[in-house]
Design a protein around this motif. Sequence first.
Motif, PDB file in Angstrom:
ATOM      1  N   LEU A  83       5.434   1.855 -11.134  1.00 17.41           N
ATOM      2  CA  LEU A  83       5.561   1.309  -9.784  1.00 17.41           C
ATOM      3  C   LEU A  83       4.574   0.156  -9.675  1.00 17.41           C
ATOM      4  O   LEU A  83       3.358   0.368  -9.616  1.00 17.41           O
ATOM      5  N   GLN A  84       5.106  -1.045  -9.694  1.00 22.16           N
ATOM      6  CA  GLN A  84       4.292  -2.244  -9.518  1.00 22.16           C
ATOM      7  C   GLN A  84       4.142  -2.478  -8.028  1.00 22.16           C
ATOM      8  O   GLN A  84       5.138  -2.645  -7.319  1.00 22.16           O
ATOM      9  N   MET A  85       2.899  -2.491  -7.559  1.00 26.45           N
ATOM     10  CA  MET A  85       2.638  -2.655  -6.127  1.00 26.45           C
ATOM     11  C   MET A  85       1.845  -3.938  -5.927  1.00 26.45           C
ATOM     12  O   MET A  85       0.707  -4.060  -6.407  1.00 26.45           O
ATOM     13  N   ASP A  86       2.444  -4.884  -5.254  1.00 22.64           N
ATOM     14  CA  ASP A  86       1.800  -6.162  -4.957  1.00 22.64           C
ATOM     15  C   ASP A  86       1.514  -6.272  -3.465  1.00 22.64           C
ATOM     16  O   ASP A  86       2.078  -5.544  -2.652  1.00 22.64           O
ATOM     17  N   SER A  87       0.663  -7.201  -3.128  1.00 18.32           N
ATOM     18  CA  SER A  87       0.333  -7.461  -1.716  1.00 18.32           C
ATOM     19  C   SER A  87      -0.004  -6.176  -0.974  1.00 18.32           C
ATOM     20  O   SER A  87       0.524  -5.915   0.119  1.00 18.32           O
ATOM     21  N   LEU A  88      -0.872  -5.392  -1.559  1.00 17.73           N
ATOM     22  CA  LEU A  88      -1.206  -4.095  -0.965  1.00 17.73           C
ATOM     23  C   LEU A  88      -1.903  -4.268   0.380  1.00 17.73           C
ATOM     24  O   LEU A  88      -2.644  -5.236   0.607  1.00 17.73           O
ATOM     25  N   LYS A  89      -1.645  -3.307   1.250  1.00 19.39           N
ATOM     26  CA  LYS A  89      -2.216  -3.306   2.594  1.00 19.39           C
ATOM     27  C   LYS A  89      -3.053  -2.046   2.780  1.00 19.39           C
ATOM     28  O   LYS A  89      -2.805  -1.034   2.117  1.00 19.39           O
ATOM     29  N   PRO A  90      -3.998  -2.060   3.687  1.00 15.61           N
ATOM     30  CA  PRO A  90      -4.785  -0.843   3.943  1.00 15.61           C
ATOM     31  C   PRO A  90      -3.907   0.357   4.280  1.00 15.61           C
ATOM     32  O   PRO A  90      -4.244   1.496   3.901  1.00 15.61           O
ATOM     33  N   GLU A  91      -2.781   0.139   4.928  1.00 16.02           N
ATOM     34  CA  GLU A  91      -1.903   1.259   5.274  1.00 16.02           C
ATOM     35  C   GLU A  91      -1.169   1.833   4.064  1.00 16.02           C
ATOM     36  O   GLU A  91      -0.486   2.860   4.188  1.00 16.02           O
ATOM     37  N   ASP A  92      -1.313   1.221   2.904  1.00 19.49           N
ATOM     38  CA  ASP A  92      -0.761   1.800   1.675  1.00 19.49           C
ATOM     39  C   ASP A  92      -1.711   2.836   1.061  1.00 19.49           C
ATOM     40  O   ASP A  92      -1.363   3.471   0.058  1.00 19.49           O
ATOM     41  N   THR A  93      -2.882   2.996   1.652  1.00 16.37           N
ATOM     42  CA  THR A  93      -3.832   3.984   1.157  1.00 16.37           C
ATOM     43  C   THR A  93      -3.239   5.387   1.261  1.00 16.37           C
ATOM     44  O   THR A  93      -2.795   5.814   2.332  1.00 16.37           O
ATOM     45  N   GLY A 119      -0.566  13.607  -8.693  1.00 17.33           N
ATOM     46  CA  GLY A 119      -0.997  12.592  -7.741  1.00 17.33           C
ATOM     47  C   GLY A 119      -2.099  11.699  -8.262  1.00 17.33           C
ATOM     48  O   GLY A 119      -2.955  12.121  -9.044  1.00 17.33           O
ATOM     49  N   THR A 120      -2.070  10.449  -7.819  1.00 16.85           N
ATOM     50  CA  THR A 120      -3.124   9.491  -8.132  1.00 16.85           C
ATOM     51  C   THR A 120      -3.486   8.783  -6.830  1.00 16.85           C
ATOM     52  O   THR A 120      -2.624   8.454  -6.029  1.00 16.85           O
ATOM     53  N   VAL A 121      -4.786   8.567  -6.623  1.00 15.70           N
ATOM     54  CA  VAL A 121      -5.273   8.064  -5.337  1.00 15.70           C
ATOM     55  C   VAL A 121      -5.287   6.536  -5.336  1.00 15.70           C
ATOM     56  O   VAL A 121      -5.846   5.904  -6.241  1.00 15.70           O
ATOM     57  N   VAL A 122      -4.689   5.972  -4.311  1.00 16.12           N
ATOM     58  CA  VAL A 122      -4.715   4.523  -4.093  1.00 16.12           C
ATOM     59  C   VAL A 122      -5.470   4.276  -2.785  1.00 16.12           C
ATOM     60  O   VAL A 122      -5.120   4.828  -1.743  1.00 16.12           O
ATOM     61  N   THR A 123      -6.510   3.454  -2.872  1.00 20.74           N
ATOM     62  CA  THR A 123      -7.288   3.100  -1.694  1.00 20.74           C
ATOM     63  C   THR A 123      -7.312   1.582  -1.581  1.00 20.74           C
ATOM     64  O   THR A 123      -7.696   0.895  -2.524  1.00 20.74           O
ATOM     65  N   VAL A 124      -6.869   1.098  -0.431  1.00 16.57           N
ATOM     66  CA  VAL A 124      -6.824  -0.342  -0.201  1.00 16.57           C
ATOM     67  C   VAL A 124      -7.793  -0.668   0.935  1.00 16.57           C
ATOM     68  O   VAL A 124      -7.623  -0.199   2.058  1.00 16.57           O
ATOM     69  N   SER A 125      -8.794  -1.456   0.624  1.00 20.25           N
ATOM     70  CA  SER A 125      -9.776  -1.821   1.632  1.00 20.25           C
ATOM     71  C   SER A 125      -9.386  -3.132   2.300  1.00 20.25           C
ATOM     72  O   SER A 125      -8.749  -3.992   1.691  1.00 20.25           O
TER      73      SER A 125
END
Length: 126
Positions: A83-93, A119-125
């Motif tokens: 899953l390639q995730m670009d332009s990540l936003k804080p709400e994608d955390t 599961g793997t943790v994604v945190t977007v600041s």
Amino acid sequence: VQLQASGGGLVQAGESLTLSCAASGFTSDDFRDYAIGWFRQAPGKQREGVACISADFGSPYYANFVGGRFTISRDKAKNTVHLQMDSLKPEDTAVYYCATADLDFSGTYCFGSDYWGQGTVVTVSS
């Protein structure tokens, strides 16, 4: 049978991450027969579907909130889904999970089914 999700991390808004889901315990033929999906659960929220890819020639599923920012792909030879995730936003955390999935041919809906990764943790600041 196991699905191992990896690739999460801490990134800033606007950056990218690629998540990988590696399958083990499947034979190559068995894994190819499964649609695979990515799902996520943010703190205090219900788990939701993000993106799913079919076993054959069906259309992929993307949640509306993806808005063209994510791309799901699979490497059948390596029994992996990315899953390639670009332009990540804080709400994608969220915690992102991969799972075998029930996906209709037109890519309209997708639900997790029999096998789930840890599961793997994604945190977007911001």
